[in-house]
Design a protein around this motif. Structure first.
Motif, mmCIF file in Angstrom:
data_model
loop_
_atom_site.group_PDB
_atom_site.id
_atom_site.type_symbol
_atom_site.label_atom_id
_atom_site.label_comp_id
_atom_site.label_asym_id
_atom_site.label_seq_id
_atom_site.Cartn_x
_atom_site.Cartn_y
_atom_site.Cartn_z
ATOM 1 N N ALA A 1 13.467 -12.439 0.072
ATOM 2 C CA ALA A 1 12.558 -13.118 0.796
ATOM 3 C C ALA A 1 12.941 -14.689 1.060
ATOM 4 C CB ALA A 1 10.981 -12.902 0.483
ATOM 5 N N PHE A 2 13.460 -15.504 -0.022
ATOM 6 C CA PHE A 2 13.440 -16.860 -0.165
ATOM 7 C C PHE A 2 14.909 -17.366 -0.029
ATOM 8 C CE2 PHE A 2 10.130 -15.774 -3.400
ATOM 9 C CZ PHE A 2 8.971 -15.692 -2.494
ATOM 10 N N MET A 3 15.498 -16.901 1.151
ATOM 11 C CA MET A 3 17.062 -17.157 1.346
ATOM 12 C C MET A 3 17.045 -18.880 1.541
ATOM 13 S SD MET A 3 18.917 -14.591 0.345
ATOM 14 C CE MET A 3 20.177 -15.233 1.190
ATOM 15 N N ASN B 1 6.209 -5.009 -2.945
ATOM 16 C CA ASN B 1 7.229 -4.361 -3.204
ATOM 17 C C ASN B 1 7.707 -4.409 -4.632
ATOM 18 O OD1 ASN B 1 7.445 -7.231 -2.539
ATOM 19 N ND2 ASN B 1 9.581 -7.087 -3.410
ATOM 20 N N GLU B 2 8.536 -3.452 -4.925
ATOM 21 C CA GLU B 2 8.860 -3.107 -6.358
ATOM 22 C C GLU B 2 10.239 -3.713 -6.870
ATOM 23 O OE1 GLU B 2 8.212 0.862 -7.833
ATOM 24 O OE2 GLU B 2 5.980 0.763 -7.579
ATOM 25 N N MET C 1 0.853 -1.129 -0.018
ATOM 26 C CA MET C 1 0.035 -0.059 0.015
ATOM 27 C C MET C 1 0.859 1.286 -0.227
ATOM 28 S SD MET C 1 -3.063 1.291 -0.172
ATOM 29 C CE MET C 1 -4.244 -0.134 0.123
ATOM 30 N N LYS C 2 1.940 1.287 0.821
ATOM 31 C CA LYS C 2 2.748 2.218 0.971
ATOM 32 C C LYS C 2 3.412 2.685 -0.521
ATOM 33 C CE LYS C 2 7.081 4.061 2.970
ATOM 34 N NZ LYS C 2 8.077 3.668 4.181
ATOM 35 N N ASN C 3 3.990 1.800 -1.320
ATOM 36 C CA ASN C 3 4.285 1.901 -2.679
ATOM 37 C C ASN C 3 3.351 2.847 -3.565
ATOM 38 O OD1 ASN C 3 6.877 1.120 -2.125
ATOM 39 N ND2 ASN C 3 6.523 -0.996 -2.724
ATOM 40 N N VAL C 4 2.006 2.235 -3.450
ATOM 41 C CA VAL C 4 1.092 2.664 -4.179
ATOM 42 C C VAL C 4 0.741 4.024 -3.804
ATOM 43 C CG1 VAL C 4 -1.472 2.350 -4.786
ATOM 44 C CG2 VAL C 4 -0.089 0.297 -4.404
ATOM 45 N N VAL C 5 0.665 4.316 -2.609
ATOM 46 C CA VAL C 5 0.469 5.940 -2.010
ATOM 47 C C VAL C 5 1.367 6.866 -2.865
ATOM 48 C CG1 VAL C 5 0.286 7.361 -0.368
ATOM 49 C CG2 VAL C 5 -0.939 5.106 -0.301
ATOM 50 N N SER C 6 2.622 6.400 -2.833
ATOM 51 C CA SER C 6 3.697 7.065 -3.257
ATOM 52 C C SER C 6 3.843 7.495 -4.624
ATOM 53 C CB SER C 6 5.198 6.476 -2.857
ATOM 54 O OG SER C 6 5.535 6.034 -1.306
ATOM 55 N N GLU D 1 7.409 -10.397 -4.349
ATOM 56 C CA GLU D 1 7.591 -11.770 -3.901
ATOM 57 C C GLU D 1 6.438 -12.540 -3.266
ATOM 58 O OE1 GLU D 1 12.332 -11.215 -2.681
ATOM 59 O OE2 GLU D 1 10.515 -9.586 -2.248
ATOM 60 N N ARG D 2 6.199 -13.785 -3.844
ATOM 61 C CA ARG D 2 5.135 -14.415 -3.284
ATOM 62 C C ARG D 2 5.466 -16.074 -2.843
ATOM 63 N NH1 ARG D 2 0.175 -16.642 -7.070
ATOM 64 N NH2 ARG D 2 1.941 -17.970 -8.141
ATOM 65 N N LEU D 3 4.915 -16.425 -1.589
ATOM 66 C CA LEU D 3 5.185 -17.821 -1.050
ATOM 67 C C LEU D 3 3.795 -18.431 -1.316
ATOM 68 C CD1 LEU D 3 7.011 -19.483 0.417
ATOM 69 C CD2 LEU D 3 5.968 -18.555 2.574
ATOM 70 N N CYS D 4 4.132 -19.545 -1.922
ATOM 71 C CA CYS D 4 3.072 -20.495 -2.115
ATOM 72 C C CYS D 4 3.180 -21.792 -1.551
ATOM 73 C CB CYS D 4 2.563 -20.689 -3.578
ATOM 74 S SG CYS D 4 2.101 -19.254 -4.380
ATOM 75 N N VAL D 5 2.106 -22.663 -1.322
ATOM 76 C CA VAL D 5 2.115 -24.064 -1.064
ATOM 77 C C VAL D 5 1.303 -24.860 -2.011
ATOM 78 C CG1 VAL D 5 1.747 -25.886 1.051
ATOM 79 C CG2 VAL D 5 2.364 -23.336 1.496
ATOM 80 N N TYR D 6 2.103 -25.978 -2.311
ATOM 81 C CA TYR D 6 1.313 -26.777 -3.549
ATOM 82 C C TYR D 6 1.615 -28.212 -3.037
ATOM 83 C CZ TYR D 6 1.818 -23.010 -6.962
ATOM 84 O OH TYR D 6 2.022 -21.866 -7.713
#
Length: 290
Positions: free
Chosen positions: A105-107, A99-100, A1-6, A77-82
Motif C-alpha cells: 500500500a505504501f509505494m 488484510n492478513e 470483514m471478508k477475512n474475518v467471515v472466511s 497496513e495503516r496510514l496515519c498523519v502526525y
C-alpha cells in the motif's frame, strides 16, 4: 470483514470435521497488540507527515497426531498523519486495511495528500488522507517505444497528469520506454520516449511539474553542489547547500531539511528529519518523536 467471515467459516468446518474422529487440530491465530515497521511515506505540508505501519500476526497449529507448526506474517497496513513540528499524544488521523498479508500500500507519495500502492501498470491503488483506499483499473498504451518497466515513482506532471518512472528509465536507450504519463481521468497509462523539449530531464534525479512548469532536482554525488532547476535553464536558489534531495508531494527535502516551494522561492523549516526513524530535530535536539 471478508477475512474475518472466511476464518469463522473455516473454524466451523473444522469443528464439524472433528465429529467421529479421535481428535482435532488446534489453531491459535493472534494479532500483535503493537504496530511495527513504521516508516515515513510523505509530507503533507510544513507541519504534517504521513506514516505507514503494520501489525504482525502469528499462527500456531497443534495437529491431532502430535504435529506442530508456527508461521507469522504482517498485514493490517495503516496510514496515519502526525504533526512533526509539535509533539502530540498521537496521530491526527489513521485508517487501516483489513488484510492478513502485505499489499504494497505504501509505494510512494503521489500528491500532497495521496499515497499510491502496488498494482501498476494494470491497477492504481490510491489512499487519500481522510478516505478509504480505492482502486482504478488502467488501460496500457505504448507510444513509439517498447517494453514496460518496474515503477518506482508517480508524481504530478504537465496538464494535470502524472509522470511515471522506473529506476534509471529516463536514460534508457534505443526503443526502450523512458517514462509514462498517467491520466487518472481517462484511466490510461501511456509509455513514451522523451521528445526534444523534454530531453533535458534525463539529467534529473527527481522531476515533477507545477502546472505546466517542470522542476528538477539534480544531485551532485561529489559534494553539496546539487541544484533545483526549472524548465532546463532557470536555477531555483536553495537556502542551503545539499547533497541528497527530492520532491515529497508539494514539499522538497534538501538533505534533512523539509522545505516548501512558493513563487520559485524555497523556504525550509527549522525542524529536520534524518531519514531513519520517526524523530524530528531542532538544533540537534529531538523535539518530536513517535
Amino acid at each position: 470483514m471478508k477475512n474475518v467471515v472466511s476464518r469463522l467459516i473455516a473454524v466451523a468446518m473444522a469443528m464439524l470435521a472433528c465429529v467421529g474422529m479421535w481428535g482435532c487440530t488446534d489453531v491459535d491465530f493472534h494479532w500483535s497488540d503493537n504496530r511495527s515497521k513504521a516508516k515515513i511515506i510523505g509530507f503533507v505540508d510544513d507541519s504534517l507527515v504521513m506514516v505507514g505501519d503494520y501489525r504482525y500476526w502469528s499462527e500456531i497449529t497443534d495437529e491431532w497426531n502430535g504435529g506442530y507448526s508456527e508461521i507469522e506474517g504482517f498485514g493490517h497496513e495503516r496510514l496515519c498523519v502526525y504533526n512533526y513540528r509539535v509533539q502530540e499524544d498521537g496521530p491526527r488521523w489513521c485508517d487501516s486495511l483489513d488484510n492478513e498479508t502485505e499489499t504494497g500500500a505504501f509505494m510512494g507519495q503521489m500528491t500532497d495528500s495521496v499515497i499510491w500502492g502496488s498494482g501498476l501498470p494494470n491497477l492504481l491503488k490510491l489512499w487519500k488522507i481522510g478516505e478509504k483506499q480505492h482502486e482504478i483499473k488502467l488501460v496500457k498504451r505504448l507510444d513509439g517505444c517498447l517494453g514496460e518497466f518496474r515503477i518506482t515513482s508517480v508524481k504530478q506532471w504537465i496538464g494535470g497528469n502524472f509522470i511515471v518512472q522506473g529506476e534509471g528509465t529516463l536514460i534508457a536507450k534505443g526503443d526502450s520506454c523512458q517514462y509514462a504519463v498517467l491520466d487518472t481521468i481517462q484511466k490510461i497509462i501511456t509509455y513514451k520516449r522523451l521528445d526534444v523539449d523534454l530531453e533535458w530531464i534525463k539529467q534529473c534525479d527527481d522531476v515533477r511539474a507545477w502546472g505546466n512548469e517542470v522542476y528538477c532536482v539534480l544531485l551532485d554525488n561529489e559534494g553539496e553542489k546539487s541544484l533545483v532547476l526549472k524548465n532546463k535553464q532557470d536555477t531555483i536558489s536553495a537556502p542551503r547547500k545539499f547533497a541528497i534531495g527530492g520532491f515529497w508531494g508539494d514539499m522538497i527535502k534538501l538533505n534533512g531539511n523539509i522545505c516548501s516551494i512558493k513563487d520559485d522561492s524555497i523556504t525550509c523549516s527549522d525542524v529536520t528529519w534524518r531519514g531513519n526513524e520517526l524523530k524530528f530535530y531542532r538544533n540537534d535536539e529531538v523535539v518530536v518523536e513517535y
